[in-house]
Design an enzyme around this catalytic site. Structure first.
Site, PDB file in Angstrom:
ATOM      1  N   ALA A   1       3.931  11.475  11.754  1.00  0.00           N
ATOM      2  CA  ALA A   1       2.934  12.497  12.086  1.00  0.00           C
ATOM      3  C   ALA A   1       3.454  13.917  12.246  1.00  0.00           C
ATOM      4  O   ALA A   1       2.716  14.874  12.030  1.00  0.00           O
ATOM      5  CB  ALA A   1       2.216  12.078  13.348  1.00  0.00           C
ATOM      6  N   ALA A   2       4.714  14.095  12.643  1.00  0.00           N
ATOM      7  CA  ALA A   2       5.184  15.452  12.974  1.00  0.00           C
ATOM      8  C   ALA A   2       5.332  16.310  11.704  1.00  0.00           C
ATOM      9  O   ALA A   2       5.660  15.760  10.665  1.00  0.00           O
ATOM     10  CB  ALA A   2       6.529  15.362  13.689  1.00  0.00           C
ATOM     11  N   PRO A   3       5.060  17.590  11.746  1.00  0.00           N
ATOM     12  CA  PRO A   3       4.683  18.409  12.897  1.00  0.00           C
ATOM     13  C   PRO A   3       3.220  18.299  13.307  1.00  0.00           C
ATOM     14  O   PRO A   3       2.818  18.874  14.305  1.00  0.00           O
ATOM     15  CB  PRO A   3       5.004  19.826  12.424  1.00  0.00           C
ATOM     16  CG  PRO A   3       4.871  19.776  10.948  1.00  0.00           C
ATOM     17  CD  PRO A   3       5.265  18.395  10.524  1.00  0.00           C
ATOM     18  N   GLY A   4       2.388  17.629  12.531  1.00  0.00           N
ATOM     19  CA  GLY A   4       1.085  17.274  13.087  1.00  0.00           C
ATOM     20  C   GLY A   4      -0.143  17.951  12.511  1.00  0.00           C
ATOM     21  O   GLY A   4      -1.206  17.885  13.109  1.00  0.00           O
ATOM     22  N   SER A   5      -0.011  18.606  11.339  1.00  0.00           N
ATOM     23  CA  SER A   5      -1.217  19.267  10.829  1.00  0.00           C
ATOM     24  C   SER A   5      -2.289  18.242  10.452  1.00  0.00           C
ATOM     25  O   SER A   5      -3.476  18.441  10.723  1.00  0.00           O
ATOM     26  CB  SER A   5      -0.883  20.177   9.653  1.00  0.00           C
ATOM     27  OG  SER A   5      -0.102  19.483   8.723  1.00  0.00           O
ATOM     28  N   LYS A   6      -1.856  17.123   9.865  1.00  0.00           N
ATOM     29  CA  LYS A   6      -2.856  16.099   9.496  1.00  0.00           C
ATOM     30  C   LYS A   6      -3.356  15.370  10.735  1.00  0.00           C
ATOM     31  O   LYS A   6      -4.518  14.993  10.798  1.00  0.00           O
ATOM     32  CB  LYS A   6      -2.271  15.110   8.485  1.00  0.00           C
ATOM     33  CG  LYS A   6      -1.950  15.792   7.170  1.00  0.00           C
ATOM     34  CD  LYS A   6      -1.344  14.859   6.168  1.00  0.00           C
ATOM     35  CE  LYS A   6      -0.686  15.608   5.037  1.00  0.00           C
ATOM     36  NZ  LYS A   6       0.596  16.253   5.392  1.00  0.00           N
TER      37      LYS A   6
ATOM     38  N   ASP B   1      10.486   4.210  14.469  1.00  0.00           N
ATOM     39  CA  ASP B   1      10.579   4.073  13.027  1.00  0.00           C
ATOM     40  C   ASP B   1       9.310   3.351  12.569  1.00  0.00           C
ATOM     41  O   ASP B   1       9.016   2.243  13.027  1.00  0.00           O
ATOM     42  CB  ASP B   1      11.825   3.234  12.690  1.00  0.00           C
ATOM     43  CG  ASP B   1      12.001   3.049  11.198  1.00  0.00           C
ATOM     44  OD1 ASP B   1      11.008   3.180  10.459  1.00  0.00           O
ATOM     45  OD2 ASP B   1      13.130   2.764  10.778  1.00  0.00           O
TER      46      ASP B   1
ATOM     47  N   ASP C   1       1.929   9.349   5.689  1.00  0.00           N
ATOM     48  CA  ASP C   1       2.340  10.600   5.038  1.00  0.00           C
ATOM     49  C   ASP C   1       3.865  10.598   5.122  1.00  0.00           C
ATOM     50  O   ASP C   1       4.454  11.261   5.976  1.00  0.00           O
ATOM     51  CB  ASP C   1       1.731  11.785   5.782  1.00  0.00           C
ATOM     52  CG  ASP C   1       1.955  13.093   5.069  1.00  0.00           C
ATOM     53  OD1 ASP C   1       1.914  13.101   3.833  1.00  0.00           O
ATOM     54  OD2 ASP C   1       2.193  14.112   5.743  1.00  0.00           O
TER      55      ASP C   1
ATOM     56  N   CYS D   1       4.412  14.866  -0.674  1.00  0.00           N
ATOM     57  CA  CYS D   1       4.322  16.185  -1.309  1.00  0.00           C
ATOM     58  C   CYS D   1       5.386  16.251  -2.410  1.00  0.00           C
ATOM     59  O   CYS D   1       6.088  17.242  -2.551  1.00  0.00           O
ATOM     60  CB  CYS D   1       4.427  17.316  -0.310  1.00  0.00           C
ATOM     61  SG  CYS D   1       5.728  17.108   0.886  1.00  0.00           S
TER      62      CYS D   1
END
Ligand code: SAM
Length: 856
Positions: free
Chosen positions: A232-237, A290, A320, A373
């Site tokens: 999840a980090a940095p967390g935009s999604k 993990d 992601d 990405c």
């Protein structure tokens, strides 16, 4: 030490500081434009067929194969040209805010950037910086065609920029015609930048890359859903996902859904907490683990048959995954410098491991989104194919194109070439030596003696061509391949050290741990079964974005025992090989524990030393020293009494992380408690944070109850308060806002009835709510206040939230002022255009596009 000495020391320190500042100013290198080029990357993508398809027509969303060399070259040029322009900035308006207020923000966007903007540019067309006069930014390609205004302003001219565009497949999202740096630094965009910052801080707007907004929209969780964001980090999604599940059901006082945001790197997970704080939702639960080992959350003997049949807990899972990130070259110049094909092979098994565990953790009937990405099939289609293969029919791919009508995404690939990199460490060292100036000279002399410019490195089957290396250094991207013949492209890739392996059997045995069978394309039978074309491949030049890949799986049945075994084996093998388990908690663990039920670990092995030391000091729970435990009951009793809560509410929803009279009491939703805490998640993984800060202990002992409510959770807590809560009108509300954070506000400055009530209130915290919004919790119009000793009160709301209140108050009641007034020049510009054409200026409204953008 004498005063004289002290002074001398102080002056010395000051002098040294000034000297070092001067030095760093002198050493500061002028802004140099980074060349976006990498011959190996270019050769690789040309050879694997990245330029082999094109749009069927200029406005078409379909794609067809490029049949001629000219078509492929045209595709390549479009791709490269786009990759070499800086990435347009984009942002979106939060989905969990009220419709009325959202309309108000959309109006602001129209006013600020909904029309053409004139910005100052230098002689080369680069936007002028407001911070450093000499620095310039690349905005090439962002002006409206041929519209450079010929206004002489010394060395600079004014250039018209195209208006922001609504992103048609993401609700309330916009893409600007300039990059992030230009927004930050160009004077013409200063007001807009201030607005953007203020709204971001208040949690109403999120600056996020366009393609990064796609996975949450593809997953589109419902408000009651359990969602897991595995990396999840940095967390935009995560913040986008959180917006979906943060809405409060009618008649309720808190969200029913929740998002577990996990990252293997505990430090990054803490950053995530910071990012999520803006959203101000109690529905998040942040963990560090993990993702390949994220546990199943069954409930031991209490697990129902239905839960077993569903297999997983989560309705939606986002994977992601970590990736090579070569789709981000437009904003990360480092990608060009460090790209290597090996990176994709190295990360591929971990990506499969995370995807498979994600599949296991999802409910039957739930969805799993896999995204990267990167543009590389080894990290994309090859991973998706392997997940489908291992899942043995439990998963199927879903095509989301029909739900996102305006998205332009290429179909996933069903075949691709597999290349290995020939450069061993030794070869790399040799090459570095060869590039050493002295060595180069000697080598040249030697080769001249030999009579040709090339030498063949037989051992590594690699052609080293120095002349070519020299040429490509300049600008390899502008170089057209001499032929688009497949064999030629493969040889061209070989010149860059990329060796093609036609089948897995061709891979040398000692390389098979790196280039795996699963990196190869699926068999013909699998191609028919997998439907890889349903994946979304976003190339930069299709939508003027970064490169991105998304696949959506539906889980149609539980995973077979064989599939689970495979997932376990892979995760174990990966954890032996790579150290992705950054968290201290993980580093002590070596076995996957998905199939375990919640049996708290008994042994003290595997406990981080810091936690053990805390145990020694504080004597609390040893598994997870930071576990959420129910807060001290006598304290909760006092709180209920003072603020008028029911004991049932305080006892079930307030937690502390240290037990006893801890500094912070956390407010945790019923659903997080029931689905995560009660299932023993804290016994299995490192919990970083959850919920919102509900109450904070004060250091002064001047009040009956020394805990005051925190602003971040007041909207969820205040509806349960029956004491110390006052509804006030908009003028009184504005009276608090205009005085600023923590200022003493005289009681007499409020309307008479409120002033009277305040004078009757005892010392301590209380709450103001805007009249008419007491039950409309989602509008969040509650403020934490403090009744002081004198005839005054304080507003305990931070500056960022004050700004948010100002915007909302203006939108809801018309009272007060907007935080950042928009640029008058733009207003004049719209007026001028209106007068000239006697009609609405083009593209000043986003509403048409917004209507089309309803995601089903
Ligand atoms: C592509 S980034 C995620 C970006 C994030 N989803 C967002 O939108 O802001 C990948 C993240 O995965 C994390 N990561 C790497 N290996 C991991 C693993 N094995 N398990 C969980 N997280 C991992 C990294 O620390 C990194 O933060």
């Amino acid at each position: 030490m004498g005063r004289k000495n002290q002074k001398k020391k102080m002056w010395n320190r000051k002098r040294k500081l000034e000297e070092s500042e001067d030095k760093s100013k002198k050493d500061r290198k002028p802004y140099v434009k980074c060349i976006s080029s990498n011959p190996k990357m270019e050769a690789y993508y040309a050879a694997i067929g990245l330029h082999a398809t094109q749009k069927s027509g200029p406005d078409s969303k379909d794609f067809k194969p490029c049949l001629s060399a000219e078509d492929m070259e045209a595709e390549r040029v479009k791709f490269i040209t786009c990759m070499r322009t800086s990435l347009r900035a984009s942002f979106r308006i939060a989905q969990n805010i009220e419709e009325e207020f959202r309309e108000h923000l959309i109006e602001d966007v129209e006013n600020f950037v909904g029309t053409e903007i004139e910005i100052e540019v230098d002689e080369e067309g680069n936007a002028v910086s407001k911070a450093r006069g000499d620095a310039t930014m690349d905005v090439s390609g962002t002006d409206t065609e041929g519209n450079v205004t010929d206004i002489d302003a010394g060395k600079t001219t004014l250039k018209k920029l195209a208006p922001a565009k609504a992103i048609p497949y993401i609700p309330d999202a916009y893409q600007l015609s300039v990059d992030r740096r230009t927004i930050r630094r160009n004077p013409a965009l200063q007001n807009f930048h201030e607005w953007l910052k203020a709204q971001t801080d208040a949690g109403f707007v999120t600056r996020q890359e366009t393609v990064s907004m796609i996975p949450p929209v593809v997953l589109s969780p419902e408000p009651h859903h359990a969602v897991l964001d595995m990396c999840a980090a940095p967390g935009s999604k995560t913040s986008q996902l959180l917006e979906y599940v943060s809405s409060i059901p009618e008649g309720g006082t808190e969200p029913e859904g929740f998002v577990v945001a996990n990252d293997s790197d505990a430090k990054r997970a803490y950053m995530l907490v910071h990012q999520l704080r803006r959203i101000n939702s109690p529905a998040s639960f942040v963990t560090a683990k993990d993702a390949q080992f994220f546990p199943q959350l069954l409930r031991g003997e209490n697990t129902t048959d239905e839960e077993r049949a569903q297999e997983g807990l989560f309705d939606r899972v986002l994977c992601d995954v970590p990736c090579s990130g070569d789709g981000t070259g437009r904003k990360n110049p480092g990608i060009w410098k460090h790209w290597s094909q090996s990176a994709a092979h190295s990360i591929h098994p971990v990506q499969v491991g995370i995807g498979l565990n994600g599949a296991r953790l999802a409910k039957v009937g739930g969805f799993i989104c896999y995204s990267t990405c990167s543009m590389n099939p080894i990290e994309n289609e090859a991973v998706v194919a392997q997940i489908l293969r291992d899942a043995d029919g439990s998963l199927e791919l879903v095509d989301k194109r029909k739900d996102m009508p305006n998205i332009v995404a290429r179909p996933g690939w069903t075949k691709w070439k597999v290349f290995g990199e020939s450069e061993s460490k030794r070869i790399k060292k040799d090459r570095q030596k060869k590039n050493n100036a002295k060595m180069k000279k000697r080598r040249k002399e030697y080769e001249e003696k030999q009579g040709n410019g090339k030498s063949l490195d037989v051992e590594e089957n690699r052609v080293v061509d120095d002349t070519q290396e020299e040429e490509t250094k300049e600008d390899p991207w502008s170089e057209t391949p001499d032929s688009w013949d497949e064999n030629y492209l493969t040889t061209r890739a070989a010149l860059q050290g990329l060796i093609e392996f036609k089948t897995f059997e061709d891979v040398p045995i000692n390389h098979r741990h790196h280039i795996r069978q699963s990196c190869f394309p699926p068999s013909a039978e699998e191609v028919d079964k997998f439907n890889l074309e349903r994946c979304l491949r976003c190339l930069p030049h299709d939508l003027d974005t970064g490169g991105f890949f998304v696949a959506l799986f539906k889980k149609i049945s539980p995973l077979s025992a064989r599939a689970k075994r495979k997932a376990d084996e892979l995760a174990r093998a990966n954890s032996d090989k790579y150290d992705f388990r950054h968290s201290k908690h993980d580093k002590n663990e070596s076995k996957p524990n998905q199939n375990e039920d919640i049996v708290p670990e008994k042994s003290s092995e595997g406990i981080p030393s810091t936690e053990l030391s805390k145990k020694k000091k504080g004597g609390y729970g040893f598994n997870n020293a930071e576990s959420f435990v129910t807060a001290d009951t006598s304290l909760l009793h006092d709180l209920s009494d003072f603020y008028g809560f029911t004991e049932e509410f305080t006892n079930s929803q307030f937690y502390s992380r240290a037990g006893g009279k801890s500094k912070i009491l956390y407010y945790i939703t019923e659903s997080v408690k029931k689905n995560l805490i009660d299932r023993g998640i804290q016994d299995k993984i490192q919990v970083i944070n959850s919920g919102l800060r509900g109450f904070e202990r004060r250091n002064k002992d001047d009040c009956v109850v020394n805990y005051r409510p925190c602003q971040e959770s007041i909207h969820y807590i205040a509806p349960h308060m029956s004491k110390r809560k006052f509804a006030i009108g908009p003028k009184d509300f504005y009276n608090c806002l205009k005085r600023g954070s923590n200022a003493a506000i005289p009681c007499e400055s409020f309307s008479e009835p409120i002033c009277k009530k305040l004078r009757e209130t005892s010392l301590g915290a209380f709450v103001f709510v805007l009249e008419g919004y007491e039950l409309d919790i989602s509008k969040k119009m509650y403020m934490v206040m403090w009744r002081c000793r004198g005839d005054a009160v304080n507003c305990l709301v931070c500056e960022a939230e004050m700004n948010g209140f100002k915007s909302k108050l203006k939108a809801f009641t018309g009272i007060g002022e907007d935080i950042i007034p928009f640029n008058n020049n733009i207003e004049m510009h719209i007026e001028k255009e209106k007068n000239e054409s006697n009609e609405e200026p083009a593209q000043t409204t986003f509403s048409n596009i917004r209507d089309k953008c309803i995601i089903q």
